[in-house]
Design a protein around this motif. Structure first.
Motif, PDB file in Angstrom:
ATOM      1  N   ALA A  10      41.032  30.210  40.042  1.00 46.07           N
ATOM      2  CA  ALA A  10      40.460  29.586  41.241  1.00 46.07           C
ATOM      3  C   ALA A  10      40.336  30.578  42.393  1.00 46.07           C
ATOM      4  CB  ALA A  10      41.334  28.409  41.670  1.00 46.07           C
ATOM      5  N   ASN A  11      41.008  31.742  42.286  1.00 45.15           N
ATOM      6  CA  ASN A  11      41.057  32.656  43.427  1.00 45.15           C
ATOM      7  C   ASN A  11      40.488  34.049  43.184  1.00 45.15           C
ATOM      8  OD1 ASN A  11      42.624  31.062  45.531  1.00 45.15           O
ATOM      9  ND2 ASN A  11      44.041  30.932  43.813  1.00 45.15           N
ATOM     10  N   ILE A  12      40.318  34.453  41.917  1.00 44.02           N
ATOM     11  CA  ILE A  12      39.922  35.844  41.688  1.00 44.02           C
ATOM     12  C   ILE A  12      38.432  36.078  41.918  1.00 44.02           C
ATOM     13  CG2 ILE A  12      41.788  36.290  40.070  1.00 44.02           C
ATOM     14  CD1 ILE A  12      39.729  36.037  37.789  1.00 44.02           C
ATOM     15  N   TRP A  13      37.611  35.038  41.801  1.00 43.93           N
ATOM     16  CA  TRP A  13      36.173  35.229  41.926  1.00 43.93           C
ATOM     17  C   TRP A  13      35.712  34.995  43.359  1.00 43.93           C
ATOM     18  CZ3 TRP A  13      33.814  37.607  38.088  1.00 43.93           C
ATOM     19  CH2 TRP A  13      34.329  37.485  36.796  1.00 43.93           C
ATOM     20  N   ASP A  14      34.833  35.858  43.810  1.00 43.56           N
ATOM     21  CA  ASP A  14      34.213  35.705  45.123  1.00 43.56           C
ATOM     22  C   ASP A  14      33.519  34.339  45.179  1.00 43.56           C
ATOM     23  OD1 ASP A  14      32.212  35.848  47.245  1.00 43.56           O
ATOM     24  OD2 ASP A  14      32.685  37.977  47.343  1.00 43.56           O
ATOM     25  N   LYS A  15      33.747  33.617  46.283  1.00 41.20           N
ATOM     26  CA  LYS A  15      33.191  32.260  46.405  1.00 41.20           C
ATOM     27  C   LYS A  15      31.663  32.258  46.437  1.00 41.20           C
ATOM     28  CE  LYS A  15      37.256  30.363  46.638  1.00 41.20           C
ATOM     29  NZ  LYS A  15      38.048  31.591  46.393  1.00 41.20           N
ATOM     30  N   TYR A  66      29.282  44.783  38.544  1.00 42.31           N
ATOM     31  CA  TYR A  66      30.486  45.606  38.388  1.00 42.31           C
ATOM     32  C   TYR A  66      31.434  45.430  39.576  1.00 42.31           C
ATOM     33  CZ  TYR A  66      28.165  48.015  34.517  1.00 42.31           C
ATOM     34  OH  TYR A  66      27.540  48.309  33.331  1.00 42.31           O
ATOM     35  N   ILE A  67      30.873  45.234  40.767  1.00 40.43           N
ATOM     36  CA  ILE A  67      31.726  44.955  41.935  1.00 40.43           C
ATOM     37  C   ILE A  67      32.492  43.659  41.715  1.00 40.43           C
ATOM     38  CG2 ILE A  67      31.729  44.385  44.395  1.00 40.43           C
ATOM     39  CD1 ILE A  67      31.172  47.268  43.984  1.00 40.43           C
ATOM     40  N   TYR A  68      31.791  42.620  41.236  1.00 40.50           N
ATOM     41  CA  TYR A  68      32.445  41.338  40.961  1.00 40.50           C
ATOM     42  C   TYR A  68      33.570  41.516  39.933  1.00 40.50           C
ATOM     43  CZ  TYR A  68      28.317  39.122  43.126  1.00 40.50           C
ATOM     44  OH  TYR A  68      27.323  38.735  43.992  1.00 40.50           O
ATOM     45  N   ILE A  69      33.292  42.306  38.903  1.00 39.81           N
ATOM     46  CA  ILE A  69      34.285  42.503  37.835  1.00 39.81           C
ATOM     47  C   ILE A  69      35.515  43.225  38.364  1.00 39.81           C
ATOM     48  CG2 ILE A  69      34.721  43.748  35.675  1.00 39.81           C
ATOM     49  CD1 ILE A  69      31.770  43.146  34.938  1.00 39.81           C
ATOM     50  N   ILE A  70      35.301  44.273  39.150  1.00 41.52           N
ATOM     51  CA  ILE A  70      36.436  45.016  39.716  1.00 41.52           C
ATOM     52  C   ILE A  70      37.281  44.098  40.594  1.00 41.52           C
ATOM     53  CG2 ILE A  70      37.100  46.884  41.289  1.00 41.52           C
ATOM     54  CD1 ILE A  70      34.620  48.412  40.319  1.00 41.52           C
ATOM     55  N   GLN A  71      36.607  43.312  41.433  1.00 42.51           N
ATOM     56  CA  GLN A  71      37.321  42.404  42.324  1.00 42.51           C
ATOM     57  C   GLN A  71      38.119  41.371  41.529  1.00 42.51           C
ATOM     58  OE1 GLN A  71      37.929  42.268  45.444  1.00 42.51           O
ATOM     59  NE2 GLN A  71      38.722  40.191  45.668  1.00 42.51           N
ATOM     60  N   ALA A  72      37.494  40.805  40.509  1.00 44.12           N
ATOM     61  CA  ALA A  72      38.174  39.773  39.717  1.00 44.12           C
ATOM     62  C   ALA A  72      39.329  40.366  38.911  1.00 44.12           C
ATOM     63  CB  ALA A  72      37.175  39.088  38.782  1.00 44.12           C
ATOM     64  N   MET A  73      39.113  41.529  38.313  1.00 49.82           N
ATOM     65  CA  MET A  73      40.169  42.170  37.529  1.00 49.82           C
ATOM     66  C   MET A  73      41.349  42.556  38.418  1.00 49.82           C
ATOM     67  SD  MET A  73      40.949  43.256  34.387  1.00 49.82           S
ATOM     68  CE  MET A  73      39.489  43.735  33.440  1.00 49.82           C
ATOM     69  N   TYR A  74      41.043  43.090  39.594  1.00 51.03           N
ATOM     70  CA  TYR A  74      42.110  43.468  40.538  1.00 51.03           C
ATOM     71  C   TYR A  74      42.871  42.219  40.995  1.00 51.03           C
ATOM     72  CZ  TYR A  74      44.376  45.443  44.674  1.00 51.03           C
ATOM     73  OH  TYR A  74      45.290  45.836  45.601  1.00 51.03           O
ATOM     74  N   GLY A  75      42.130  41.142  41.267  1.00 46.89           N
ATOM     75  CA  GLY A  75      42.781  39.893  41.662  1.00 46.89           C
ATOM     76  C   GLY A  75      43.670  39.342  40.571  1.00 46.89           C
ATOM     77  N   MET A  76      43.206  39.420  39.328  1.00 48.44           N
ATOM     78  CA  MET A  76      44.003  38.927  38.217  1.00 48.44           C
ATOM     79  C   MET A  76      45.274  39.766  38.045  1.00 48.44           C
ATOM     80  SD  MET A  76      42.736  38.302  34.277  1.00 48.44           S
ATOM     81  CE  MET A  76      41.331  37.355  34.855  1.00 48.44           C
ATOM     82  N   ALA A  77      45.132  41.099  38.139  1.00 46.01           N
ATOM     83  CA  ALA A  77      46.282  41.992  37.946  1.00 46.01           C
ATOM     84  C   ALA A  77      47.326  41.815  39.039  1.00 46.01           C
ATOM     85  CB  ALA A  77      45.807  43.448  37.896  1.00 46.01           C
ATOM     86  N   THR A  78      46.878  41.631  40.277  1.00 49.84           N
ATOM     87  CA  THR A  78      47.844  41.437  41.357  1.00 49.84           C
ATOM     88  C   THR A  78      48.467  40.048  41.294  1.00 49.84           C
ATOM     89  OG1 THR A  78      45.985  40.841  42.817  1.00 49.84           O
ATOM     90  CG2 THR A  78      46.789  43.112  42.918  1.00 49.84           C
ATOM     91  N   SER A  79      47.695  39.040  40.901  1.00 49.15           N
ATOM     92  CA  SER A  79      48.236  37.684  40.787  1.00 49.15           C
ATOM     93  C   SER A  79      49.301  37.606  39.705  1.00 49.15           C
ATOM     94  CB  SER A  79      47.116  36.686  40.485  1.00 49.15           C
ATOM     95  OG  SER A  79      46.202  36.612  41.552  1.00 49.15           O
ATOM     96  N   TYR A  80      49.061  38.260  38.576  1.00 49.89           N
ATOM     97  CA  TYR A  80      50.032  38.261  37.481  1.00 49.89           C
ATOM     98  C   TYR A  80      51.090  39.356  37.639  1.00 49.89           C
ATOM     99  CZ  TYR A  80      47.225  34.960  34.751  1.00 49.89           C
ATOM    100  OH  TYR A  80      46.568  33.853  34.307  1.00 49.89           O
ATOM    101  N   GLN A  81      51.000  40.095  38.742  1.00 53.43           N
ATOM    102  CA  GLN A  81      51.969  41.153  39.059  1.00 53.43           C
ATOM    103  C   GLN A  81      52.047  42.211  37.957  1.00 53.43           C
ATOM    104  OE1 GLN A  81      55.601  38.954  39.868  1.00 53.43           O
ATOM    105  NE2 GLN A  81      54.939  38.448  41.939  1.00 53.43           N
TER     106      GLN A  81
END
Length: 515
Positions: free
Chosen positions: A98-103, A159-174
């Motif tokens: 619900a949070n990793i993807w740009d709205k 690719y910007i969307y992917i980087i943002q989502a991957m970074y969000g997922m990695a930080t969320s899952y620590q």
């Protein structure tokens, strides 16, 4: 899905998993979640979760996040079980999604990208060992997946969307800090795809790409490290100057509802600098801790446009108490000092003292490219004795030889060869260049040099060294021939044969000269 209270964060649920479950139970629950065994998942009022987990049988699980003690499962395990853990991991996963993807990303794009994104994420974190080649394979697989669904013009933004989502997922899952090197390598590969695409993008495509990047900057303003700074450092110098004003306005619009943070101000300052407002650009950074990599694009622009006075002001304001050498900005600082100094002598400039610590011929040429020949020769006159005192260091030796060649110092070059080139077997390129210079300037100086080379090689007593000695004897023969003194050369050969008459392999090699 009902909204969660602030306390019911991903971190809080991770705390429950760590505290309430034995580690092996939590790990089994995580595996159940990853295998898709949590079904019919729903969140009721009061943060009550109802779900089913397909284990040995189909078990009904109730998890009460507000009061975890009320949670239960229909399986026979008497404590908090793997099925309950699986439901908690499922809740975490849905919160992350619900949070990793740009709205602003259309839902069809998210639906297309998410399966390959999550699969790639799992591969990045799950393997105990991952080679560079394997990371590159994951990047290429991602590139292939993007090309199947999006045009080349769309791909850079994707690719910007992917980087943002991957970074969000990695930080969320620590997992980002634990596997930072892997993620950084993966992000760098995607960034290279973006940079390679830039020349073919229209102005509209560039603006859409910049908008996606600015939104990512905005959402990550409070993170100290991440993938965006390095991408922006590469992106800014490649932006056409005609777009600076439009990009500056786009940045302001992106940050309309909150003040520019450090990341936004670094970008804003670049556009102001490129528009000729160097001091105003510098003011944008006041009150922020600036690291050297932050201003690499700015320094590059100032160097390219010879804005040395502006660069001097930036160094003075951003790094006022810098005592040690710079890690990233030293080449810029040295060139700025050289270009703004009124006295270029070795004694009055720290640039050359630092240069002597790591001598580089090309670096000297770069620093003095705008000097007259006379000024550079005067500097080299001062540097050569200092270099000669540290010839045991290979960089100093190479720089010393190249400077002698540049300045056509034939006599000093011959003295160096006689005194320091004690291993004349397969000479380095810079030594051969020095020999060629001496031959052009004063070939008489080469007779003792080649005579000494020959003797040093013979004393090594090996066939390859004898072959190299004959090579130098052939050069000597040409030199004697040019001076019309061939008889002296033949006397020298006869003397060699007599002195080393027991060196059978050498005598065989010397027969090449009989003709």
């Amino acid at each position: 899905m009902a909204e969660t209270t602030p306390s019911l964060s991903i971190e809080y649920v991770q705390h429950l998993l760590n505290k309430k479950f034995q580690s092996y139970i939590a790990e089994r629950g995580k595996r159940y979640h990853e295998e898709g065994k949590v079904i019919n998942f729903s969140v009721q009022s009061n943060n009550r979760i109802e779900a089913q987990v397909d284990g040995t049988h189909l078990y009904h699980v109730t998890v009460v996040l507000d009061d975890f003690g009320l949670s239960n499962c229909t399986c026979p395990y008497e404590d908090y079980c793997k099925h309950m853990a699986a439901v908690l991991y499922e809740w975490q996963h849905r919160q992350v999604l619900a949070n990793i993807w740009d709205k602003n990303i259309p839902q069809p794009v998210i639906d297309t990208l998410h399966p390959v994104l999550f699969s790639t994420y799992r591969q990045l974190i799950s393997r105990a060992y991952l080679t560079v080649a394997q990371v590159e394979e994951l990047m290429e697989a991602m590139k292939t997946a993007v090309k199947q669904h999006f045009s080349d013009a769309e791909a850079a933004v994707i690719y910007i969307y992917i980087i943002q989502a991957m970074y969000g997922m990695a930080t969320s899952y620590q997992t980002y800090e634990r596997q930072e090197r892997r993620f950084s390598s993966f992000f760098q590969g995607l960034q290279e795809f973006i940079i390679q695409a830039l020349p073919a993008l229209s102005d509209g495509d560039l603006l859409r790409l910049a908008k996606a990047m600015f939104r990512s900057f905005l959402s990550n303003e409070n993170t100290e490290y991440g993938p965006w700074e390095s991408l922006m450092r590469e992106f800014l110098p490649l932006v056409p100057s005609r777009l600076y004003q439009r990009l500056s306005d786009l940045l302001d619009a992106t940050y309309e509802k909150q003040p520019l943070g450090k990341k936004g101000r670094l970008v804003k300052s670049y556009f102001l600098l490129a528009e000729g407002h160097g001091l105003l650009a510098l003011q944008q950074l006041e009150g922020h801790t600036i690291r050297e990599p932050d201003v690499l694009p700015h320094m590059t622009w100032m160097k390219t446009n010879h804005a040395w006075t502006t660069m001097k002001a930036w160094f003075h304001m951003l790094f006022p108490r810098k005592e040690s050498a710079f890690l990233y900005l030293q080449p810029f600082y040295d060139e700025m000092e050289v270009e703004t100094a009124s006295d270029e002598s070795l004694q009055s400039s720290n640039v050359w003292a630092r240069w002597l610590q790591q001598p580089s011929y090309q670096r000297l040429l770069s620093l003095t490219k705008n000097w007259s020949k006379e000024k550079r020769s005067a500097l080299i006159q001062e540097l050569l004795p200092a270099l000669k005192n540290q010839l045991e260091q290979m960089p100093s030796r190479i720089a010393y030889i190249k400077l002698l060649t540049l300045e056509k110092r034939a006599e000093e070059g011959a003295n160096y060869l006689l005194q320091y080139e004690t291993e004349p077997f397969r000479l380095r390129p810079e030594v051969n260049e020095l020999l060629q210079m001496i031959q052009r300037e004063n070939r008489e100086l080469l007779f003792p040099v080649y005579h000494q080379f020959v003797l040093r090689l013979i004393e090594k007593k090996s066939r390859p060294h004898y072959e190299e000695a004959v090579h130098f004897l052939k050069i000597l023969h040409c030199l004697y021939k040019e001076t019309e003194d061939k008889e002296r050369f033949h006397q020298y050969i006869r003397r060699l044969k007599y002195t080393y008459k027991s060196y059978r392999a050498l005598l065989e090699e010397l027969r090449q000269l009989d003709s």
